[in-house]
Design an enzyme around this catalytic site. Structure first.
Site, PDB file in Angstrom:
ATOM      1  N   HIS A 260      40.759  48.829  72.670  1.00  0.00           N
ATOM      2  CA  HIS A 260      41.869  49.612  73.202  1.00  0.00           C
ATOM      3  C   HIS A 260      41.929  49.408  74.704  1.00  0.00           C
ATOM      4  CE1 HIS A 260      44.528  53.003  73.970  1.00  0.00           C
ATOM      5  NE2 HIS A 260      44.833  52.930  72.687  1.00  0.00           N
ATOM      6  N   ASP A 314      43.933  52.825  64.412  1.00  0.00           N
ATOM      7  CA  ASP A 314      44.430  52.034  63.277  1.00  0.00           C
ATOM      8  C   ASP A 314      43.331  51.638  62.299  1.00  0.00           C
ATOM      9  OD1 ASP A 314      47.138  51.994  63.965  1.00  0.00           O
ATOM     10  OD2 ASP A 314      46.827  50.399  65.418  1.00  0.00           O
TER      11      ASP A 314
HETATM   12  N1  ACO Z   1      37.903  42.171  68.566  1.00  0.00           N
HETATM   13  C1  ACO Z   1      37.050  41.396  69.271  1.00  0.00           C
HETATM   14  N2  ACO Z   1      36.976  41.394  70.612  1.00  0.00           N
HETATM   15  C2  ACO Z   1      37.773  42.229  71.261  1.00  0.00           C
HETATM   16  C3  ACO Z   1      38.670  43.067  70.607  1.00  0.00           C
HETATM   17  C4  ACO Z   1      38.723  43.031  69.201  1.00  0.00           C
HETATM   18  N3  ACO Z   1      39.574  43.796  68.510  1.00  0.00           N
HETATM   19  N4  ACO Z   1      39.353  43.794  71.520  1.00  0.00           N
HETATM   20  C5  ACO Z   1      38.898  43.415  72.718  1.00  0.00           C
HETATM   21  N5  ACO Z   1      37.938  42.460  72.578  1.00  0.00           N
HETATM   22  C6  ACO Z   1      37.198  41.787  73.632  1.00  0.00           C
HETATM   23  C7  ACO Z   1      38.050  40.677  74.220  1.00  0.00           C
HETATM   24  O1  ACO Z   1      37.863  39.461  73.541  1.00  0.00           O
HETATM   25  C8  ACO Z   1      37.573  40.618  75.633  1.00  0.00           C
HETATM   26  O2  ACO Z   1      36.356  39.906  75.668  1.00  0.00           O
HETATM   27  P1  ACO Z   1      36.015  38.900  76.901  1.00  0.00           P
HETATM   28  O3  ACO Z   1      35.970  39.790  78.106  1.00  0.00           O
HETATM   29  O4  ACO Z   1      34.720  38.281  76.535  1.00  0.00           O
HETATM   30  O5  ACO Z   1      37.163  37.927  76.962  1.00  0.00           O
HETATM   31  C9  ACO Z   1      37.253  42.087  75.961  1.00  0.00           C
HETATM   32  O6  ACO Z   1      36.985  42.708  74.707  1.00  0.00           O
HETATM   33  C10 ACO Z   1      38.392  42.786  76.639  1.00  0.00           C
HETATM   34  O7  ACO Z   1      39.521  42.662  75.802  1.00  0.00           O
HETATM   35  P2  ACO Z   1      41.007  42.512  76.302  1.00  0.00           P
HETATM   36  O8  ACO Z   1      41.741  41.630  75.324  1.00  0.00           O
HETATM   37  O9  ACO Z   1      41.062  42.137  77.739  1.00  0.00           O
HETATM   38  O10 ACO Z   1      41.512  44.007  76.166  1.00  0.00           O
HETATM   39  P3  ACO Z   1      43.003  44.494  76.126  1.00  0.00           P
HETATM   40  O11 ACO Z   1      43.014  45.826  76.737  1.00  0.00           O
HETATM   41  O12 ACO Z   1      43.937  43.483  76.692  1.00  0.00           O
HETATM   42  O13 ACO Z   1      43.295  44.542  74.546  1.00  0.00           O
HETATM   43  C11 ACO Z   1      43.914  45.243  72.420  1.00  0.00           C
HETATM   44  C12 ACO Z   1      43.529  45.693  73.834  1.00  0.00           C
HETATM   45  C13 ACO Z   1      45.142  44.330  72.481  1.00  0.00           C
HETATM   46  C14 ACO Z   1      44.242  46.493  71.622  1.00  0.00           C
HETATM   47  C15 ACO Z   1      42.731  44.478  71.780  1.00  0.00           C
HETATM   48  O14 ACO Z   1      41.592  45.291  71.770  1.00  0.00           O
HETATM   49  C16 ACO Z   1      43.047  43.964  70.390  1.00  0.00           C
HETATM   50  O15 ACO Z   1      43.629  42.901  70.222  1.00  0.00           O
HETATM   51  N6  ACO Z   1      42.654  44.740  69.316  1.00  0.00           N
HETATM   52  C17 ACO Z   1      42.954  44.387  67.951  1.00  0.00           C
HETATM   53  C18 ACO Z   1      44.339  44.852  67.551  1.00  0.00           C
HETATM   54  C19 ACO Z   1      44.398  46.360  67.394  1.00  0.00           C
HETATM   55  O16 ACO Z   1      43.575  46.983  66.750  1.00  0.00           O
HETATM   56  N7  ACO Z   1      45.460  46.949  67.992  1.00  0.00           N
HETATM   57  C20 ACO Z   1      45.692  48.401  67.909  1.00  0.00           C
HETATM   58  C21 ACO Z   1      45.406  49.070  69.219  1.00  0.00           C
HETATM   59  S1  ACO Z   1      45.636  50.829  69.091  1.00  0.00           S
HETATM   60  C22 ACO Z   1      47.291  51.025  69.038  1.00  0.00           C
HETATM   61  O17 ACO Z   1      48.048  50.285  69.587  1.00  0.00           O
HETATM   62  C23 ACO Z   1      47.833  52.105  68.259  1.00  0.00           C
END
Ligand code: ACO
Length: 378
Positions: A260, A314
């Site tokens: 998140h 989710d």
């Molecule tokens: N699985 C694996 N690794 C993850 C995940 C995940 N779901 N989420 C974040 N990370 C990792 C990233 O790879 C990144 O690692 P790095 O620093 O080694 O590159 C680090 O954590 C930071 O992640 P970001 O992508 O920079 O975080 P951001 O805030 O941009 O992303 C997001 C948030 C888009 C929700 C992301 O966590 C994701 O894609 N999650 C999966 C989809 C999901 O569940 N969405 C629902 C969110 S809740 C809602 O909208 C109601």
């Protein structure tokens, strides 16, 4: 004035708001200052919607009046049902919802978004009619007739009835209503921001909500609940969890339902959903996907806790909706049925002090290139 570029506008305030607040380090979510745990345990979705829209808990008279207004606007025009019938049966329910909500605006053409009376009835209609639209598409795409709302049923029980054509179960309706509370609002998320950008042009609220629905659909936002169940089915059994999670992380594929932008601990809504899941399963049987989900959570804890990536709202919701008999591709529409109250609260707030969203960009392209006629191009 030049600013640093923040991809995804991370940490950049886009509005001043009094609607909700998240403490992402402590895992605290409040609507209008009230903790989400308190609301999920004691409120109803319609009462919470009132709180979000008007910044106060209604007294009995006000709640009865608001509830009656919503109840009496649940029906949809037959032309909206006809429109839904014309949509492809394999189309995604979120696209059907977006199309029908945009079309609603053509039936209620009040365009003056400064008119508080008009705005109230627009909000009532949008909250009231979305469940009817969602249930209608879920049925007509299988060749069944859409079912009209039943006046003797409350908001959430009636939705279950319109979806299934069966007498709704009181406990299931209560659990789903609590799920709607948990999904009703969440500060400046992608779909809320999208709606506010549309609203800033003084577009009508049906267009505002239709744009929010479009943003919610994506798998990085509300669409993740459907993807979680697909991922759990792909994993199939607990002994495959570790290997599949390792493979996904190696391939840099996000684990759906995890991570998140704001929460750096487990999402408090996921914690509440797990408690609600126990109540639901005790009543109507445990989902086989639940043990799998817990195993995925354990595996991800070992691998992703250092990045502060934990289950979000989710992760457990879809498993519960499926156990209620709701088809997986309809999960995100249920999210929209709830989040509409938050979208509308932000829209009403912004209408008091609107400014057109028109951000800047950092141009990195060329300047001064010459147009080359087609016959002279390489
Ligand atoms: N699985 C694996 N690794 C993850 C995940 C995940 N779901 N989420 C974040 N990370 C990792 C990233 O790879 C990144 O690692 P790095 O620093 O080694 O590159 C680090 O954590 C930071 O992640 P970001 O992508 O920079 O975080 P951001 O805030 O941009 O992303 C997001 C948030 C888009 C929700 C992301 O966590 C994701 O894609 N999650 C999966 C989809 C999901 O569940 N969405 C629902 C969110 S809740 C809602 O909208 C109601």
């Amino acid at each position: 004035m030049p600013h640093d570029f923040m991809p995804g506008l991370a940490g950049v305030p886009a509005a001043r708001s009094k609607i909700s607040d998240v403490d992402g380090q402590a895992g605290i979510l409040e609507y209008r200052g009230i903790r989400i745990e308190d609301l999920a345990a004691n409120s109803t979705f319609l009462e919470t919607s009132y709180l979000l829209l008007f910044n106060r808990l209604p007294n009995g008279t006000a709640l009865d009046a608001f509830t009656a207004d919503v109840m009496s606007h649940r029906r949809i025009k037959f032309r909206i049902t006809d429109l839904i019938k014309c949509l492809p049966e394999h189309g995604h329910p979120m696209d059907a919802l977006q199309a029908a909500v945009a079309a609603l605006g053509m039936f209620y053409p009040g365009r003056n978004v400064r008119d508080t009376h008009n705005n109230y009835w627009s909000a009532v209609r949008l909250i009231a009619k979305q469940p009817t639209i969602v249930a209608a598409f879920a049925r007509v795409r299988h060749g069944d007739d859409a079912i009209a709302p039943r006046d003797d049923l409350g908001f959430t029980a009636n939705f279950l009835y319109m979806l299934s054509d069966r007498e709704p179960d009181t406990l299931v309706a209560g659990v789903l209503d609590a799920c709607l509370i948990l999904h009703a609002e969440h500060t400046m998320n992608a779909s809320t921001f999208c709606g506010l950008v549309t609203a800033s042009t003084l577009a009508d609220p049906y267009t505002v909500v239709a744009s929010s629905i479009g943003a919610l659909k994506g798998p990085l936002h509300g669409g993740a609940n459907e993807e979680v169940v697909a991922m759990l089915r792909e994993i199939g059994s607990t002994d495959r969890v570790q290997a599949v999670i390792d493979e996904k992380l190696r391939a840099k594929t996000p684990i759906m339902g995890f991570g998140h932008r704001v929460y750096k601990v487990k999402d408090p809504r996921a914690v509440i959903l797990q408690r609600l899941a126990q109540t639901l399963f005790a009543h109507c049987g445990k989902s086989p996907l639940y043990a799998l989900a817990e195993e995925v959570e354990r595996a991800c804890l070992e691998r992703l806790a250092e990045k502060k990536v934990y289950p979000n709202v989710d992760f457990y919701s879809g498993i519960m909706y499926e156990q209620m008999g709701i088809p997986p591709d309809t999960f995100t529409s249920i999210f929209a049925m709830a989040r509409v109250s938050g979208w509308l609260a932000h829209w009403l707030e912004q209408m008091k002090e609107n400014k057109l969203y028109r951000p800047d960009q950092i141009y990195e392209g060329d300047h001064g290139r010459r147009y080359i006629p087609l016959d002279q191009r390489a």
